[in-house]
Design an enzyme around this catalytic site. Sequence first.
Site, short mmCIF file in Angstrom:
data_model
loop_
_atom_site.label_atom_id
_atom_site.label_comp_id
_atom_site.label_asym_id
_atom_site.label_seq_id
_atom_site.Cartn_x
_atom_site.Cartn_y
_atom_site.Cartn_z
N ALA A 61 89.69 92.19 -23.83
CA ALA A 61 89.42 92.60 -22.40
C ALA A 61 89.72 91.69 -21.31
O ALA A 61 90.21 91.63 -20.18
CB ALA A 61 87.82 92.78 -22.08
N GLU A 62 89.49 90.28 -21.85
CA GLU A 62 89.58 89.02 -20.93
C GLU A 62 91.16 88.77 -20.42
O GLU A 62 91.61 88.71 -19.50
CB GLU A 62 89.05 87.92 -21.02
CG GLU A 62 87.53 87.87 -21.34
CD GLU A 62 87.01 87.85 -19.74
OE1 GLU A 62 88.02 87.65 -18.86
OE2 GLU A 62 85.82 88.07 -19.73
#
Length: 252
Positions: A61-62
């Site tokens: 996600a990051e």
Amino acid sequence: MRVKAVQGTDSTGAQTTAAAVDQGEDFASYLKTSASLEEIFTEAAEKYNVPKNLIKAIAKAESDFNPNATSGAGAQGIMQLMPATARELGVTDSYDPYQNIMGGTKYISEMLAKYDGNVSLALAAYNAGSNNVAKYGGIPPFKETQNYVVKVTGFMNNGVEVPNASYNINADGSISAASVQEVEDSYYQSILEQLFSYEEYLKFIDMYMKLQEAQQEEIKEEQKQGEEQKDGSYYAYQQLHYTPAVMNLLGQ
């Protein structure tokens, strides 16, 4: 959802969380000769007793596992650590995949300990800060944070495939430029493999080359026509310049 992410047992059976909240750690001392991203996630999960799927989901996600990712706010590396947070965690180089993943895992383990294993609150704190979680008494009413919690939880539950990337470490603990390039190449190759099969990739290259050739031929044709037009205009000018009628007019 809750996980026993930071609790272990000693030889007497007593629970302990010391490994997860160790202070003053410098990850430069843990650098290996070489390691794959999957191996780093495994080591981080075991060291801090955090589910590996959770760490991988955060990384997905990051940064989508890009070791050189930098956000507009200044967050760096695979786990998107802010410089100040990285320093507190003992990370000396946020673009070093090993240090970054170990630091990010240490941080999420501390958040899990803080919120008694509540993954949603730990993720909210990872994204928006623990002060905002305390301020709002739970997940902050920020759309970005709420979406982040849902996204990471989804990745964690469904499983995440890690790019087949590895890197080498010099004797002094630094990463060589060639090794960084290898990590980037491996990262982008893994993305391409998810999008195209090898046969589709070859077809794409063939189509691309043909398109380039066609564009070059078109440019050459336009240049040729331009030269012909230029020569024709010059010839017409010369014809006009030397006609008797024009000379008579000029003489008048």
